[in-house]
Design a protein around this motif. Structure first.
Motif, short mmCIF file in Angstrom:
data_model
loop_
_atom_site.label_atom_id
_atom_site.label_comp_id
_atom_site.label_asym_id
_atom_site.label_seq_id
_atom_site.Cartn_x
_atom_site.Cartn_y
_atom_site.Cartn_z
N ASP A 330 3.53 -1.87 6.22
CA ASP A 330 3.67 -3.08 7.05
C ASP A 330 4.31 -2.80 8.41
OD1 ASP A 330 6.25 -2.52 6.18
OD2 ASP A 330 6.78 -4.63 5.89
N HIS A 331 4.43 -1.52 8.78
CA HIS A 331 5.08 -1.09 10.03
C HIS A 331 6.57 -1.41 10.05
CE1 HIS A 331 1.18 -0.61 12.57
NE2 HIS A 331 1.52 0.48 11.94
N ASP A 429 6.27 3.85 12.02
CA ASP A 429 5.34 4.66 11.24
C ASP A 429 5.94 4.80 9.85
OD1 ASP A 429 3.43 6.38 10.26
OD2 ASP A 429 4.27 8.15 11.24
N ASP A 430 5.59 3.85 8.96
CA ASP A 430 6.19 3.84 7.63
C ASP A 430 5.31 4.58 6.63
OD1 ASP A 430 4.49 1.59 8.16
OD2 ASP A 430 5.15 0.64 6.31
N ASP A 431 5.94 5.11 5.61
CA ASP A 431 5.24 5.90 4.59
C ASP A 431 4.45 5.01 3.63
OD1 ASP A 431 6.08 8.44 5.37
OD2 ASP A 431 7.95 8.31 4.24
N VAL A 432 3.34 5.55 3.14
CA VAL A 432 2.63 4.95 2.01
C VAL A 432 3.47 5.22 0.76
CG1 VAL A 432 0.56 5.07 0.59
CG2 VAL A 432 0.37 5.23 3.08
N GLU A 433 3.92 4.15 0.10
CA GLU A 433 4.78 4.30 -1.08
C GLU A 433 4.21 3.48 -2.23
OE1 GLU A 433 9.12 4.48 -0.32
OE2 GLU A 433 8.56 3.71 1.66
N TYR A 434 4.10 4.12 -3.37
CA TYR A 434 3.43 3.53 -4.54
C TYR A 434 4.07 2.22 -4.98
CZ TYR A 434 1.27 3.30 -9.20
OH TYR A 434 0.58 2.90 -10.32
N GLN A 435 5.40 2.10 -4.84
CA GLN A 435 6.07 0.91 -5.37
C GLN A 435 5.83 -0.33 -4.51
OE1 GLN A 435 7.82 3.27 -3.79
NE2 GLN A 435 9.23 2.30 -2.35
N ASN A 436 5.38 -0.16 -3.27
CA ASN A 436 5.05 -1.31 -2.42
C ASN A 436 3.66 -1.79 -2.78
OD1 ASN A 436 7.50 -1.09 -1.06
ND2 ASN A 436 6.65 0.33 0.45
N LYS A 437 3.55 -3.01 -3.29
CA LYS A 437 2.29 -3.36 -3.95
C LYS A 437 1.93 -4.83 -3.82
CE LYS A 437 4.51 -4.27 -8.42
NZ LYS A 437 4.54 -3.95 -9.85
N VAL A 438 0.65 -5.08 -4.09
CA VAL A 438 0.11 -6.42 -4.29
C VAL A 438 -0.55 -6.44 -5.66
CG1 VAL A 438 -1.45 -8.20 -3.44
CG2 VAL A 438 -0.35 -6.65 -1.81
N ASP A 439 -0.14 -7.39 -6.50
CA ASP A 439 -0.85 -7.60 -7.76
C ASP A 439 -1.02 -9.10 -7.94
OD1 ASP A 439 1.72 -8.38 -8.48
OD2 ASP A 439 2.07 -6.67 -9.80
N VAL A 440 -1.20 -9.58 -9.15
CA VAL A 440 -1.36 -11.02 -9.37
C VAL A 440 -0.17 -11.57 -10.14
CG1 VAL A 440 -3.85 -11.06 -9.19
CG2 VAL A 440 -2.80 -10.59 -11.40
N SER A 441 0.15 -12.81 -9.85
CA SER A 441 1.31 -13.46 -10.45
C SER A 441 1.09 -13.71 -11.93
CB SER A 441 1.59 -14.79 -9.73
OG SER A 441 2.65 -15.48 -10.35
N ARG A 442 2.16 -13.56 -12.67
CA ARG A 442 2.14 -13.91 -14.09
C ARG A 442 2.57 -15.36 -14.32
NH1 ARG A 442 3.98 -8.64 -13.74
NH2 ARG A 442 6.14 -9.31 -13.52
N VAL A 443 2.91 -16.05 -13.21
CA VAL A 443 3.45 -17.41 -13.31
C VAL A 443 2.58 -18.43 -12.58
CG1 VAL A 443 5.45 -18.87 -12.77
CG2 VAL A 443 5.80 -16.48 -13.46
N PHE A 444 2.15 -18.08 -11.38
CA PHE A 444 1.51 -19.08 -10.51
C PHE A 444 -0.01 -18.91 -10.48
CE2 PHE A 444 5.80 -18.32 -8.78
CZ PHE A 444 6.31 -19.60 -8.87
N ARG A 445 -0.71 -20.04 -10.53
CA ARG A 445 -2.16 -20.09 -10.42
C ARG A 445 -2.53 -21.18 -9.41
NH1 ARG A 445 -5.31 -18.02 -14.66
NH2 ARG A 445 -6.92 -19.51 -14.08
N ASP A 446 -3.73 -21.08 -8.86
CA ASP A 446 -4.30 -22.17 -8.08
C ASP A 446 -5.74 -22.38 -8.54
OD1 ASP A 446 -5.80 -20.15 -6.88
OD2 ASP A 446 -4.75 -20.26 -4.96
N HIS A 499 1.51 -6.93 10.06
CA HIS A 499 0.75 -5.69 10.19
C HIS A 499 0.58 -5.04 8.82
CE1 HIS A 499 1.27 -4.71 14.76
NE2 HIS A 499 0.93 -5.96 14.54
N LEU A 500 -0.10 -5.74 7.92
CA LEU A 500 -0.29 -5.19 6.57
C LEU A 500 -1.47 -4.24 6.56
CD1 LEU A 500 0.29 -8.35 4.35
CD2 LEU A 500 1.87 -6.48 4.87
N GLN A 501 -1.31 -3.14 5.81
CA GLN A 501 -2.33 -2.10 5.76
C GLN A 501 -2.25 -1.38 4.41
OE1 GLN A 501 -1.89 -0.17 10.12
NE2 GLN A 501 -0.05 -0.89 9.15
N SER A 502 -3.35 -0.75 4.03
CA SER A 502 -3.36 0.34 3.03
C SER A 502 -3.30 -0.08 1.57
CB SER A 502 -2.19 1.32 3.29
OG SER A 502 -2.09 1.65 4.65
N SER A 503 -3.41 -1.36 1.23
CA SER A 503 -3.29 -1.75 -0.18
C SER A 503 -4.51 -1.39 -1.01
CB SER A 503 -3.02 -3.26 -0.29
OG SER A 503 -4.09 -4.00 0.24
#
Length: 592
Positions: A330-331, A429-446, A499-503
């Motif tokens: 995310d810079h 210039d931030d590193d690509v790091e495995y723990q930074n992530k997008v997944d789906v919520s276990r609580v919220f739905r639409d 500035h999101l990138q790389s997911s």
């Protein structure tokens, strides 16, 4: 059956749509948000009307402002700064279009090569990417930004702080330069007057220097859609895609459906193969709730770094190496502001026309905002409140006092005259790091399934990322001090997800990438990605849109070759500019 279905009409999707429609393919573009067909009548320069995350025209939500914005779950403190609709987040971007630093590409052997995230480079060379940069720069077009008072002050201060000018587009050493941006140069009365009656097309053309980039660009009034000043994709690539049959022999206009939220990618497992094959999509009409499906030979995901992983997971697509949604960059943005005793033109002219680049560390850029946005920027912090308490991070440095959010009397004082401020945005210039992530919520739905869940924690970033961020904040403060600032404030932003990138990163190894070197999914044939999420890293710090669009051009070419028996075109053709007379006439004829 369609030739190609593209999911999303933000920064990357319209690029693929235009390039393939120009070559006669049947392309359907599905966009979850609105199509702002009449911005002069629908938009304004009022910040809350345009930018409110709940009801603004430029929000992440449905086109009907009476309906709530779409929700995402954010694990740690921060804020989203994204827009749905045709144009996506380019609706409020500042048009900044620098190339990535050569050091983030395979084969780079410059003297600073060891300073980058070497495990997550582009799987091809900068020399190959340059062809696609040049094509995209000519199409938009990208030009050197118009200069004004604050830019002159920034350049003089950068030189006084020991930096030298950068010439050319390739970033090989530290220095300062004008932005390369996708904003048309002022012409006629533009830039010469602030009288609205004198700023109608054709008496005025290009950028009118109004300073309201974040509120969307609808100027000059009366100009055809493709001649609006800022080259967001709804002003550049989308008009070309919608009129491809009129300006290109053999071209075929795309089909665009807005308010169409894709909820599932359809696929099957081919006989005798381990891979799945994308066969189409299922989408929901946001206004009526009706469910539709479409088949296609190729599906392109261009919904962005947050929605792409969500859609992938909600479609039950395979993730054999566990990298879907991982490695989000995310810079690591930050905000440093100088307060002056004299007018430095802080809020006049284009919003962001000057920058300095530091290979191996990132970049900084002189960035002006309207008052509401600027006040928000000064009050967003992970460090605590200046002069009241700290959170044990940030701290003191080349700025005055502790870093942290501004409040109360100090906020009133610094906001009393916005033109006596000069602010610098830090792009790490931030590193690509495995723990930074997008997944789906276990609580919220639409209505479209489990919502996206974003986890990017500044406190757990790599040492290199934190070092780079602090280095750039210090250099920003040095430049502001050289410019004559009497007070310097470092905000130490909490994550601003802009500035999101790389997911859904591309790469040269199946161990740590979702996409191959052509941006096709390794686990699903016929499924490509063409937005920021495909970028393999944070580009060395430069703004991502141009690199995304150049990469999307390359991806379109690979799709055309691999699935439709076509030839490469970038090396043997000349691009048609989105403001050429033939395109303009086509846009006028069709009333785009």
């Amino acid at each position: 059956m369609r030739d190609v279905i593209i999911i999303g009409a933000g920064g990357g999707g319209p690029v693929v749509a235009k390039e393939l429609a120009e070559r006669g393919l049947d392309v359907l573009v599905l966009e979850a948000g609105a199509r702002h067909a009449r911005p002069e009548q629908q938009w304004s320069a009022l910040e809350n009307h345009m930018n409110s995350s709940l009801t603004g025209k430029l929000r992440f939500g449905p086109s009907d402002p009476a309906k709530p914005a779409w929700f995402r779950e954010l694990v740690t403190p921060g804020s989203f700064s994204q827009v749905s609709g045709v144009g996506g987040t380019t609706l409020h971007y500042y048009g900044n279009s620098p190339r990535a630093m050569p050091g983030v590409f395979a084969g780079y052997r410059g003297r600073d090569h060891g300073m980058y995230d070497s495990r997550h480079k582009f799987p091809f060379s900068y020399g190959e990417m340059r062809r696609y940069y040049e094509w995209t720069e000519a199409t938009l077009p990208v030009q050197t930004a118009a200069m004004g008072t604050k830019e002159q002050a920034f350049f003089q201060a950068a030189e006084a702080a020991g930096l030298s000018p950068i010439t050319g587009k390739d970033i090989t050493h530290a220095g300062f330069r004008p932005q390369e941006n996708a904003i048309l140069q002022p012409g006629g009365n533009a830039g010469r007057t602030s009288d609205p009656s004198q700023l109608n097309y054709p008496d005025a053309s290009g950028c009118t220097l109004c300073g309201h980039c974040f509120q969307g660009c609808m100027l000059p009034k009366g100009a055809p859609r493709n001649l609006k000043a800022r080259r967001s994709t709804d002003n550049s690539y989308m008009p070309m895609a919608l009129t491809a049959d009129l300006w290109k022999p053999g071209g075929k206009a795309i089909t665009l459906i807005s308010d169409a939220y894709v909820t599932r990618i359809l696929s099957d497992r081919q006989w005798g193969r381990r891979l799945q094959k994308a066969t189409g999509v299922e989408w929901r009409d946001v206004n009526t709730g009706e469910i539709h499906s479409e088949d296609a030979r190729v599906v392109v995901m261009a919904g962005g770094c947050i929605e792409n992983p969500r859609l992938w997971m909600n479609s039950d697509l395979p993730d054999p190496n566990g990298w879907v949604g991982r490695g989000l960059t995310d810079h690591a943005l930050d905000w440093v502001t100088g307060i002056f005793d004299h007018d430095v033109g802080g809020a006049r002219g284009t919003s962001c026309s000057s920058r300095a680049d530091f290979p191996g560390y990132g970049a900084i850029q002189n960035t002006a905002n309207t008052p509401g946005v600027q006040a928000n920027n000064l009050t967003n912090s992970d460090s605590g409140i200046r002069g009241a308490y700290t959170n044990g991070i940030g701290g003191q440095g080349a700025w005055d006092g502790d870093s942290g959010r501004v409040y109360g009397t100090e906020l009133k004082e610094v906001m009393s005259d916005i033109n006596r401020q000069m602010s610098i945005l830090v792009l790490t210039d931030d590193d690509v790091e495995y723990q930074n992530k997008v997944d789906v919520s276990r609580v919220f739905r639409d209505d479209h399934g489990p919502v996206a869940r974003v986890d990017i924690n500044k406190r757990r970033r790599s040492r290199r990322t934190q070092r780079n961020r602090d280095y750039l904040a210090t250099r920003a403060a040095e430049i502001l001090r050289a410019a004559g600032a009497r007070k310097i404030i470092r905000s130490d932003w909490a994550p601003v997800l802009l500035h999101l990138q790389s997911s859904m990163r591309m790469g040269d190894s199946a161990r740590n990438s979702v996409l191959d070197e052509n941006c096709e999914a390794r686990a699903v044939q016929g499924l490509f990605i063409a937005d920021n999420s495909a970028l393999p890293n944070s580009l060395g710090g430069p703004n991502p849109t141009l690199s995304t669009q150049a990469l999307a051009t390359r991806t379109a070419e690979k799709i055309f070759q691999q699935y439709f028996g076509g030839d490469a075109w970038v090396d043997r053709e000349s691009p048609i500019c989105s403001i050429d007379d033939v395109v303009t006439q086509a846009v006028i004829n069709r009333g785009i």
